[in-house]
Design an enzyme around this catalytic site. Sequence first.
Site, PDB file in Angstrom:
ATOM      1  N   LYS A 130       0.821  -1.220   0.000  1.00  6.58           N
ATOM      2  CA  LYS A 130       0.000   0.000   0.000  1.00  6.58           C
ATOM      3  C   LYS A 130       0.853   1.266   0.000  1.00  6.58           C
ATOM      4  CE  LYS A 130      -2.041  -2.124   3.436  1.00  6.58           C
ATOM      5  NZ  LYS A 130      -1.905  -3.543   3.112  1.00  6.58           N
ATOM      6  N   LEU A 164      -9.403 -10.623  -3.248  1.00 11.17           N
ATOM      7  CA  LEU A 164     -10.797 -10.292  -3.605  1.00 11.17           C
ATOM      8  C   LEU A 164     -10.804  -9.241  -4.724  1.00 11.17           C
ATOM      9  CD1 LEU A 164     -12.363  -9.917  -0.020  1.00 11.17           C
ATOM     10  CD2 LEU A 164     -12.437 -11.905  -1.527  1.00 11.17           C
ATOM     11  N   ASP A 229      -3.598   0.811   8.732  1.00 13.61           N
ATOM     12  CA  ASP A 229      -3.717  -0.104   7.588  1.00 13.61           C
ATOM     13  C   ASP A 229      -5.063   0.112   6.875  1.00 13.61           C
ATOM     14  OD1 ASP A 229      -2.713  -2.543   6.161  1.00 13.61           O
ATOM     15  OD2 ASP A 229      -4.608  -3.343   6.920  1.00 13.61           O
ATOM     16  N   LYS A 233      -6.007   1.563   2.993  1.00 11.79           N
ATOM     17  CA  LYS A 233      -6.895   0.883   2.036  1.00 11.79           C
ATOM     18  C   LYS A 233      -7.998   1.840   1.558  1.00 11.79           C
ATOM     19  CE  LYS A 233      -5.953  -3.704   3.830  1.00 11.79           C
ATOM     20  NZ  LYS A 233      -6.293  -4.712   4.815  1.00 11.79           N
TER      21      LYS A 233
HETATM   22  N1  LIG Z   1       0.867 -11.373   3.870  1.00 15.13           N
HETATM   23  C1  LIG Z   1      -0.355 -11.020   3.473  1.00 15.13           C
HETATM   24  O1  LIG Z   1      -1.354 -11.733   3.691  1.00 15.13           O
HETATM   25  C2  LIG Z   1      -0.563  -9.731   2.714  1.00 15.13           C
HETATM   26  C3  LIG Z   1      -1.864  -9.364   2.297  1.00 15.13           C
HETATM   27  C4  LIG Z   1      -2.048  -8.187   1.541  1.00 15.13           C
HETATM   28  C5  LIG Z   1      -0.943  -7.391   1.256  1.00 15.13           C
HETATM   29  N2  LIG Z   1       0.291  -7.745   1.714  1.00 15.13           N
HETATM   30  C6  LIG Z   1       1.418  -6.864   1.396  1.00 15.13           C
HETATM   31  O2  LIG Z   1       2.385  -7.602   0.652  1.00 15.13           O
HETATM   32  C7  LIG Z   1       3.704  -7.105   0.934  1.00 15.13           C
HETATM   33  C8  LIG Z   1       4.591  -8.271   1.354  1.00 15.13           C
HETATM   34  O3  LIG Z   1       4.029  -8.896   2.498  1.00 15.13           O
HETATM   35  P1  LIG Z   1       4.634 -10.279   3.071  1.00 15.13           P
HETATM   36  O4  LIG Z   1       3.664 -10.748   4.084  1.00 15.13           O
HETATM   37  O5  LIG Z   1       5.033 -11.181   1.962  1.00 15.13           O
HETATM   38  O6  LIG Z   1       5.961  -9.733   3.803  1.00 15.13           O
HETATM   39  P2  LIG Z   1       7.211 -10.591   4.310  1.00 15.13           P
HETATM   40  O7  LIG Z   1       6.851 -12.035   4.472  1.00 15.13           O
HETATM   41  O8  LIG Z   1       7.778  -9.839   5.473  1.00 15.13           O
HETATM   42  O9  LIG Z   1       8.259 -10.530   3.090  1.00 15.13           O
HETATM   43  C9  LIG Z   1       8.889  -9.341   2.698  1.00 15.13           C
HETATM   44  C10 LIG Z   1      10.011  -9.697   1.750  1.00 15.13           C
HETATM   45  O10 LIG Z   1      10.563  -8.484   1.246  1.00 15.13           O
HETATM   46  C11 LIG Z   1      11.972  -8.483   1.401  1.00 15.13           C
HETATM   47  N3  LIG Z   1      12.443  -7.117   1.563  1.00 15.13           N
HETATM   48  C12 LIG Z   1      12.064  -6.196   2.489  1.00 15.13           C
HETATM   49  N4  LIG Z   1      12.712  -5.040   2.297  1.00 15.13           N
HETATM   50  C13 LIG Z   1      13.517  -5.220   1.226  1.00 15.13           C
HETATM   51  C14 LIG Z   1      14.436  -4.402   0.550  1.00 15.13           C
HETATM   52  N5  LIG Z   1      14.696  -3.156   0.933  1.00 15.13           N
HETATM   53  N6  LIG Z   1      15.102  -4.920  -0.512  1.00 15.13           N
HETATM   54  C15 LIG Z   1      14.880  -6.208  -0.900  1.00 15.13           C
HETATM   55  N7  LIG Z   1      14.008  -7.040  -0.298  1.00 15.13           N
HETATM   56  C16 LIG Z   1      13.335  -6.547   0.753  1.00 15.13           C
HETATM   57  C17 LIG Z   1      12.218  -9.364   2.626  1.00 15.13           C
HETATM   58  O11 LIG Z   1      13.555  -9.815   2.593  1.00 15.13           O
HETATM   59  P3  LIG Z   1      14.160 -10.772   3.751  1.00 15.13           P
HETATM   60  O12 LIG Z   1      13.558 -12.128   3.459  1.00 15.13           O
HETATM   61  O13 LIG Z   1      15.621 -10.734   3.521  1.00 15.13           O
HETATM   62  O14 LIG Z   1      13.705 -10.196   5.051  1.00 15.13           O
HETATM   63  C18 LIG Z   1      11.176 -10.461   2.405  1.00 15.13           C
HETATM   64  O15 LIG Z   1      11.681 -11.421   1.504  1.00 15.13           O
HETATM   65  C19 LIG Z   1       3.505  -6.029   2.021  1.00 15.13           C
HETATM   66  O16 LIG Z   1       3.446  -4.771   1.430  1.00 15.13           O
HETATM   67  C20 LIG Z   1       2.151  -6.390   2.634  1.00 15.13           C
HETATM   68  O17 LIG Z   1       1.494  -5.266   3.196  1.00 15.13           O
HETATM   69  C21 LIG Z   1       0.516  -8.894   2.414  1.00 15.13           C
END
Ligand SMILES: NC(=O)c1ccc[n+]([C@@H]2O[C@H](COP(=O)([O-])OP(=O)(O)OC[C@H]3O[C@@H](n4cnc5c(N)ncnc54)[C@H](OP(=O)(O)O)[C@@H]3O)[C@@H](O)[C@H]2O)c1
Length: 373
Positions: A130, A164, A229, A233
């Site tokens: 977001k 969704l 959050d 949205k």
């Molecule tokens: N999880 C959900 O259900 C969900 C739902 C809707 C939206 N989202 C959105 O989707 C995005 C990702 O969520 P997530 O749950 O997948 O997060 P996550 O599991 O914390 O994964 C984030 C990934 O990004 C990498 N990363 C962070 N900063 C970085 C940088 N500066 N350079 C390169 N890589 C970087 C991290 O690297 P490392 O592995 O080295 O830490 C990790 O691999 C977020 O914006 C979140 O708000 C998530």
Amino acid sequence: MTSLSPAPVPDARHATPLDVFVAGVGHVGGALIDQIGALPPPSADRPPLRLIGACTTRGGVFAHHGVDADGLRSALADAPAPDWPRLLDQIVAHAQARPTVFVDATGHPAVADHVEPLLAAGVSVATPSKLAPTRSQAAFERLRALGDGGLAHFRYEATVGAGLPVIGTLRDLVATGDRVLSIRGVFSGTMTYLFSQLERGVAFGEAVRRAYEQGYTEPDPRDDLGGEDVVRKLIILARTAGLRVERSEVEVESLVPAGAAGLPLTLVTDAFGADDGGWAARVGAAARDGQRLRYVGRVEPGADGRGRLRVGVEAVAAESPLGRLGGTDNLIEITTARYAHAPLVIQGPGAGPAVTAGGVLADVLAVARAHSR
Ligand SMILES: NC(=O)c1ccc[n+]([C@@H]2O[C@H](COP(=O)([O-])OP(=O)(O)OC[C@H]3O[C@@H](n4cnc5c(N)ncnc54)[C@H](OP(=O)(O)O)[C@@H]3O)[C@@H](O)[C@H]2O)c1
């Protein structure tokens, strides 16, 4: 009468693939790479995709000639930390020759900073984060103009309601000339869980602790309970509906008690119990009127084209769709000039790696379809 000969059907198997770079291989980015790796053969609706790299904070891989999902994962395990200026140069140079999409699945502001320059350089962007679309209104309008499909595409379906179909539905309503009268809904599964617990007689502080222990909250529960959050949205929905809005204009009721603001994380869940009595009284008063409390976000258009946005606790009829909402679902009601008597309703799980990655993949395929026309 003129006879029309059928147009030749393009053979998707031989179409130029859309090349995909995935920044962030966590819950969402990891699931996306797996889903791309498991896609059935290309078809008219599913033009070919090709992975060309990925990065985390620990490793970055760029594979100009493409790589399969397993190969990408093993290359990442041994790769050095990404050199971002070099990586961006490689992606931009690649996009001069081949249609390319950059997926920002990091949720990191430094990566969101790259979205606008990438679009300006002709690289499409798809993101569940977001951050980029919720900066200033002017910044959003630049992203929309750069990503309107002329030079590149900017897509962000999974930012609201995860998989969704919320953003796409809203875009279609606006594009077909419908007028949005209001958007109302519950956009946080964490909050739905919390209020269902309160209805069962669980004290507020204990309900926050349970949500935290079961992994329903962010690592710091203040991030969910502060309402930010949901604010993000709503801003995305309002702007997608064509309304102008800045963060400072959004009215938000935070559920974080004043005493919890500066505490270390280890003491935070205790601090939420400070007003257990007040919450029990609020839930009880609503129940006596046949109502339930929900954390509701609302968008309404003002006469000046600006959005009026509010996020906070509301008492809703227990037997209404919002009142009956359980589990960790989201529910979004869109009322428009065409859907004036009963709103268009979208409901389902609003988070989770598989559904969120599916929403991002649908965006990536939409970009691929636009390129294969
Ligand atoms: N999880 C959900 O259900 C969900 C739902 C809707 C939206 N989202 C959105 O989707 C995005 C990702 O969520 P997530 O749950 O997948 O997060 P996550 O599991 O914390 O994964 C984030 C990934 O990004 C990498 N990363 C962070 N900063 C970085 C940088 N500066 N350079 C390169 N890589 C970087 C991290 O690297 P490392 O592995 O080295 O830490 C990790 O691999 C977020 O914006 C979140 O708000 C998530």
